[in-house]
Enzyme design. Structure first.
Site, PDB file in Angstrom:
ATOM      1  N   SER A 161       4.770 -27.197 -10.687  1.00 45.67           N
ATOM      2  CA  SER A 161       5.701 -27.397 -12.151  1.00 45.67           C
ATOM      3  C   SER A 161       6.875 -28.153 -11.581  1.00 45.67           C
ATOM      4  O   SER A 161       7.055 -28.380 -10.452  1.00 45.67           O
ATOM      5  CB  SER A 161       6.129 -25.876 -12.435  1.00 45.67           C
ATOM      6  N   TYR A 174       9.117 -16.957 -10.259  1.00 44.77           N
ATOM      7  CA  TYR A 174       8.582 -18.354 -10.509  1.00 44.77           C
ATOM      8  C   TYR A 174       8.930 -19.415  -9.912  1.00 44.77           C
ATOM      9  O   TYR A 174       7.872 -20.125  -9.371  1.00 44.77           O
ATOM     10  CB  TYR A 174       8.671 -18.742 -11.994  1.00 44.77           C
TER      11      TYR A 174
END
Length: 279
Positions: A161, A174
């Protein structure tokens, strides 16, 4: 494989096979929807056998598996193992080795998200996100690596990401997991470098998936904004192009990383974020 000749006879459309991927087997985690589904579809159309993995409605998953097999003429299997359980991962990898002889391409894509200030972050959510987004990749890699080294060829692709490179508030688990994936990617790349194994991470910004599409409508309603305003001013605030990444674009990058043109790409964190991290 055993079923491929029968399935090929019923293929519904021409498929451009890639000789490099013929008879290769790819495990794509989190592939029952979104990015993982797109990557699995792209690799299957290129001639690789696929093991799908993920949660969802059993009938819908079987329909996906069967239609992809009919379309591409390759073997498409499904394994619904819970990737937060190391023993379940070991059992899954054993079944894949028994059926296909091992994994040539490993795409670690499964993941989950939760948003909260760190002081209020539920410990169970932290544990879940680290287990699924980071530890699951460690377990699949450690189990796939010996076979890849023995065969002298392997491709490990981790869906990271933009948050593997930069942070956002309220996403402590995350961001920590994706930064961990970045480090794992680099380390594995070094370990496999002289054995024909390549390990890279794709780092997308906001990708337009059914999950995101649902969030747009909910956010618009909650904030009294139009859906276009939510897209531009909320979700895409950090992406200079003001455009979503598509699942097909991520799949295209994954396919490229399996090609000979990418042989010297190793340990890379490949940004697909419209310029987010360039700022």
């Amino acid at each position: 494989g055993r079923a491929s000749s029968d399935l090929r006879a019923h293929s519904t459309q021409p498929v451009e096979k890639d000789p490099m991927l013929a008879n290769k087997t790819a495990l794509v985690t989190g592939s029952t929807s979104g990015i993982g589904k797109a990557i699995a579809t792209r690799l299957a159309r290129s001639g690789a056998n696929i093991v799908l993995n993920g949660f969802g409605n059993a009938d819908e998953i079987e329909a996906l598996r069967a239609s992809l097999a009919r379309e591409t003429g390759v073997e498409i299997a499904y394994d619904g193992s819970d990737l937060t359980d190391p023993k379940a991962i070991e059992a899954m990898m054993g079944r894949i080795a028994e059926r296909f002889g091992g994994i040539d391409i490993l795409v670690n894509n499964a993941g989950t998200q939760f948003v909260s200030p760190v002081e209020d972050f539920p410990v169970a959510k932290w544990d879940l996100i680290l287990a699924l987004n980071l530890s699951a990749a460690f377990h699949t890699i450690r189990l796939a690596m010996p076979g890849m080294k023995t065969r002298g060829w392997g491709r490990i692709i981790n869906t990271a990401s933009a948050h593997a490179l930069v942070a956002s508030p309220f996403k402590s688990a995350y961001v920590a997991a994706k930064h961990g994936i970045a480090g794992l990617t680099k380390t594995v790349a070094l370990e496999g470098a002289q054995s024909g194994v390549r390990c890279n991470a794709i780092c997308p910004g906001y990708v337009f998936t059914p999950l995101v599409e649902g969030q747009i409508a909910d956010t618009a309603k909650a904030r009294g904004m139009t859906e276009e305003q939510v897209k531009r001013d909320v979700l895409l605030a950090a992406q200079p192009t003001k455009e979503f990444v598509t699942v097909e674009q991520v799949a295209g990058m994954a396919h490229f990383l399996c090609s000979p043109d990418a042989d010297q790409i190793n340990g890379a964190l490949l940004q697909m974020d419209g310029g987010w991290v360039a700022q």
